[in-house]
Design a protein around this motif. Structure first.
Motif, PDB file in Angstrom:
ATOM      1  N   GLY A   6      49.302  26.291  31.460  1.00  0.00           N
ATOM      2  CA  GLY A   6      49.817  27.042  32.913  1.00  0.00           C
ATOM      3  C   GLY A   6      48.753  27.647  33.612  1.00  0.00           C
ATOM      4  O   GLY A   6      47.590  27.352  33.140  1.00  0.00           O
ATOM      5  N   LEU A   7      48.802  28.671  34.326  1.00  0.00           N
ATOM      6  CA  LEU A   7      48.183  29.558  35.152  1.00  0.00           C
ATOM      7  C   LEU A   7      47.478  30.383  34.355  1.00  0.00           C
ATOM      8  O   LEU A   7      47.787  31.555  33.838  1.00  0.00           O
ATOM      9  N   GLN A   8      46.013  30.144  34.045  1.00  0.00           N
ATOM     10  CA  GLN A   8      45.228  31.267  33.324  1.00  0.00           C
ATOM     11  C   GLN A   8      44.278  31.845  34.164  1.00  0.00           C
ATOM     12  O   GLN A   8      43.542  31.245  35.083  1.00  0.00           O
ATOM     13  N   PHE A   9      44.310  33.301  34.424  1.00  0.00           N
ATOM     14  CA  PHE A   9      43.116  33.914  34.880  1.00  0.00           C
ATOM     15  C   PHE A   9      42.038  33.808  34.525  1.00  0.00           C
ATOM     16  O   PHE A   9      41.760  34.184  33.257  1.00  0.00           O
ATOM     17  N   LEU A  10      40.991  33.384  35.375  1.00  0.00           N
ATOM     18  CA  LEU A  10      39.731  33.410  34.773  1.00  0.00           C
ATOM     19  C   LEU A  10      38.854  34.799  35.049  1.00  0.00           C
ATOM     20  O   LEU A  10      38.210  35.241  34.459  1.00  0.00           O
ATOM     21  N   ILE A  11      38.648  34.797  36.493  1.00  0.00           N
ATOM     22  CA  ILE A  11      37.831  36.002  36.983  1.00  0.00           C
ATOM     23  C   ILE A  11      38.380  36.411  38.193  1.00  0.00           C
ATOM     24  O   ILE A  11      38.985  35.813  39.198  1.00  0.00           O
ATOM     25  N   GLN A  12      37.863  37.884  38.700  1.00  0.00           N
ATOM     26  CA  GLN A  12      38.218  38.575  40.020  1.00  0.00           C
ATOM     27  C   GLN A  12      36.863  38.931  40.494  1.00  0.00           C
ATOM     28  O   GLN A  12      36.246  39.532  39.721  1.00  0.00           O
ATOM     29  N   ARG A  49      35.294  42.429  39.180  1.00  0.00           N
ATOM     30  CA  ARG A  49      36.079  43.404  38.977  1.00  0.00           C
ATOM     31  C   ARG A  49      36.978  43.360  37.811  1.00  0.00           C
ATOM     32  O   ARG A  49      37.097  44.178  37.039  1.00  0.00           O
ATOM     33  N   ALA A  50      37.230  41.848  37.283  1.00  0.00           N
ATOM     34  CA  ALA A  50      37.903  41.686  36.129  1.00  0.00           C
ATOM     35  C   ALA A  50      37.921  40.318  35.492  1.00  0.00           C
ATOM     36  O   ALA A  50      37.617  39.576  36.354  1.00  0.00           O
ATOM     37  N   LYS A  51      37.848  40.197  34.413  1.00  0.00           N
ATOM     38  CA  LYS A  51      37.520  38.924  33.569  1.00  0.00           C
ATOM     39  C   LYS A  51      38.618  38.737  32.737  1.00  0.00           C
ATOM     40  O   LYS A  51      39.371  39.534  31.933  1.00  0.00           O
ATOM     41  N   GLY A  52      39.051  37.584  32.804  1.00  0.00           N
ATOM     42  CA  GLY A  52      40.210  36.905  31.700  1.00  0.00           C
ATOM     43  C   GLY A  52      39.619  35.989  30.780  1.00  0.00           C
ATOM     44  O   GLY A  52      38.647  36.331  30.263  1.00  0.00           O
ATOM     45  N   ASN A  53      40.326  34.677  30.540  1.00  0.00           N
ATOM     46  CA  ASN A  53      39.945  33.799  29.566  1.00  0.00           C
ATOM     47  C   ASN A  53      38.819  32.881  30.244  1.00  0.00           C
ATOM     48  O   ASN A  53      39.009  31.535  30.112  1.00  0.00           O
ATOM     49  N   ILE A  54      37.796  33.319  30.737  1.00  0.00           N
ATOM     50  CA  ILE A  54      36.659  32.396  31.183  1.00  0.00           C
ATOM     51  C   ILE A  54      35.637  32.238  30.159  1.00  0.00           C
ATOM     52  O   ILE A  54      35.163  33.103  29.396  1.00  0.00           O
ATOM     53  N   LEU A  55      35.279  30.948  30.175  1.00  0.00           N
ATOM     54  CA  LEU A  55      34.480  30.538  28.973  1.00  0.00           C
ATOM     55  C   LEU A  55      32.931  31.050  29.334  1.00  0.00           C
ATOM     56  O   LEU A  55      32.582  31.115  30.787  1.00  0.00           O
ATOM     57  N   GLU A  56      32.081  30.905  28.353  1.00  0.00           N
ATOM     58  CA  GLU A  56      30.667  31.212  28.605  1.00  0.00           C
ATOM     59  C   GLU A  56      29.905  30.277  29.457  1.00  0.00           C
ATOM     60  O   GLU A  56      28.841  30.511  30.148  1.00  0.00           O
ATOM     61  N   ARG A  57      30.452  28.940  29.371  1.00  0.00           N
ATOM     62  CA  ARG A  57      29.745  27.648  30.164  1.00  0.00           C
ATOM     63  C   ARG A  57      30.214  27.910  31.450  1.00  0.00           C
ATOM     64  O   ARG A  57      29.780  27.272  32.501  1.00  0.00           O
ATOM     65  N   PHE A  58      31.215  28.747  31.922  1.00  0.00           N
ATOM     66  CA  PHE A  58      31.769  28.903  33.298  1.00  0.00           C
ATOM     67  C   PHE A  58      31.383  30.372  33.786  1.00  0.00           C
ATOM     68  O   PHE A  58      30.915  31.442  33.089  1.00  0.00           O
ATOM     69  N   SER A  59      30.869  30.315  35.208  1.00  0.00           N
ATOM     70  CA  SER A  59      30.360  31.597  35.779  1.00  0.00           C
ATOM     71  C   SER A  59      30.790  31.561  37.163  1.00  0.00           C
ATOM     72  O   SER A  59      31.048  30.347  37.825  1.00  0.00           O
ATOM     73  N   ASN A  73      41.342  47.443  38.516  1.00  0.00           N
ATOM     74  CA  ASN A  73      41.037  45.864  38.647  1.00  0.00           C
ATOM     75  C   ASN A  73      42.594  45.381  38.639  1.00  0.00           C
ATOM     76  O   ASN A  73      43.534  46.137  38.647  1.00  0.00           O
ATOM     77  N   TYR A  74      42.908  44.026  38.793  1.00  0.00           N
ATOM     78  CA  TYR A  74      43.821  43.405  39.158  1.00  0.00           C
ATOM     79  C   TYR A  74      43.949  42.081  38.486  1.00  0.00           C
ATOM     80  O   TYR A  74      43.288  41.265  38.550  1.00  0.00           O
ATOM     81  N   LYS A  75      45.271  42.089  37.554  1.00  0.00           N
ATOM     82  CA  LYS A  75      45.204  40.820  36.770  1.00  0.00           C
ATOM     83  C   LYS A  75      46.540  40.609  36.807  1.00  0.00           C
ATOM     84  O   LYS A  75      47.403  40.943  36.093  1.00  0.00           O
ATOM     85  N   LEU A  76      46.739  39.322  37.533  1.00  0.00           N
ATOM     86  CA  LEU A  76      48.279  38.934  37.714  1.00  0.00           C
ATOM     87  C   LEU A  76      48.402  37.990  36.260  1.00  0.00           C
ATOM     88  O   LEU A  76      47.711  37.162  36.392  1.00  0.00           O
ATOM     89  N   THR A  77      49.579  38.031  35.457  1.00  0.00           N
ATOM     90  CA  THR A  77      49.839  37.376  34.595  1.00  0.00           C
ATOM     91  C   THR A  77      50.864  36.418  34.975  1.00  0.00           C
ATOM     92  O   THR A  77      52.026  37.023  35.136  1.00  0.00           O
TER      93      THR A  77
END
Lengths: 114, 114
Positions: free
Chosen positions: A42-48, A55-65, B99-103
């Motif tokens: 589904g829709l997974q939050f990566l980064i804001q 401002r916020a980090k989600g399920n972002i891999l270290e290979r991603f920036s 921060n803001y994280k929409l799930t």
């Protein structure tokens, strides 16, 4: 047209490669969000980012920036690509970085890793 | 933990009927909820939102109901039309904080039969 512009629309590359996805937020929006959409997750939050700052980090891999530039556009860099990175990558923007905030999404960049 | 889920992955209705799409959430701290519609090949599009201090909110042909007691959200679409065929996502957020994280939930595919 949502006002959020993403390029490229489609991208095909090989494993181990690096790609950059670009996003221009809607005029007046200061915050940019990156989401990954795959069939099984589904829709997974990566980064804001908000006004240039993370401002916020989600399920972002270290290979991603990612980063947000002074003109507020953002880039998502994906490196050492794996087959499992194939997905739709969406950028969204909003006026504020917090609070009850509606996100406006772009049309997405479809990444295929072969 | 934080999660937003959907009761049914697919829903098929006849044109003109009313549609009800359900969503369960588990984070009792969430106080802002949004329904998005995603058509094939496009990014998610905002439909309607509701804050936790409300039980019901109506838009044009759409109504969102929030039951905080059982942590349940529903989207009602009146007189469903073929153009309503899409995947519908519910999303939750806690609007306080810096921060803001929409799930997002997994999504429900709505198919409207002519």
């Amino acid at each position: 047209d949502s006002g959020v512009t993403q390029t490229p629309k489609h991208l095909i590359t090989a494993t181990g490669q690096r790609v950059t996805l670009r996003c221009s937020p809607r005029s007046g929006d200061l915050s940019v969000y990156w989401y990954q959409q795959s069939l099984d997750q589904g829709l997974q939050f990566l980064i804001q980012y908000y006004n240039g700052e993370e401002r916020a980090k989600g399920n972002i891999l270290e290979r991603f920036s990612a980063q947000q530039f002074p003109d507020l556009h953002s880039e998502l860099n994906l490196s050492s690509l794996e087959l499992g990175d194939s997905a739709l990558y969406f950028c969204a923007s909003s006026v504020w970085g917090a609070g009850a905030n509606v996100l406006t999404f772009g049309a997405g960049s479809r990444l295929t890793v072969l | 933990g934080e999660s937003v889920g959907l009761h049914l992955p697919t829903l098929s209705v006849q044109e003109g009927d009313n549609s009800i799409i359900n969503c369960a959430y588990s984070n009792s701290a969430s106080d802002y909820f949004i329904w998005y519609k995603q058509e094939s090949g496009k990014g998610p599009q905002f439909i309607i939102d509701i804050r936790s201090n409300m039980d019901k909110r109506q838009g044009q042909r759409v109504t969102v109901l929030l039951n905080k007691t059982v942590k349940h959200l529903s989207l009602q679409i009146a007189a469903t039309q073929p153009g309503d065929s899409a995947v519908y996502f519910c999303a939750e957020n806690k609007s306080g904080g810096s921060n803001y994280k929409l799930t997002f939930g997994k999504g429900t595919l709505l198919t409207v039969n002519p």
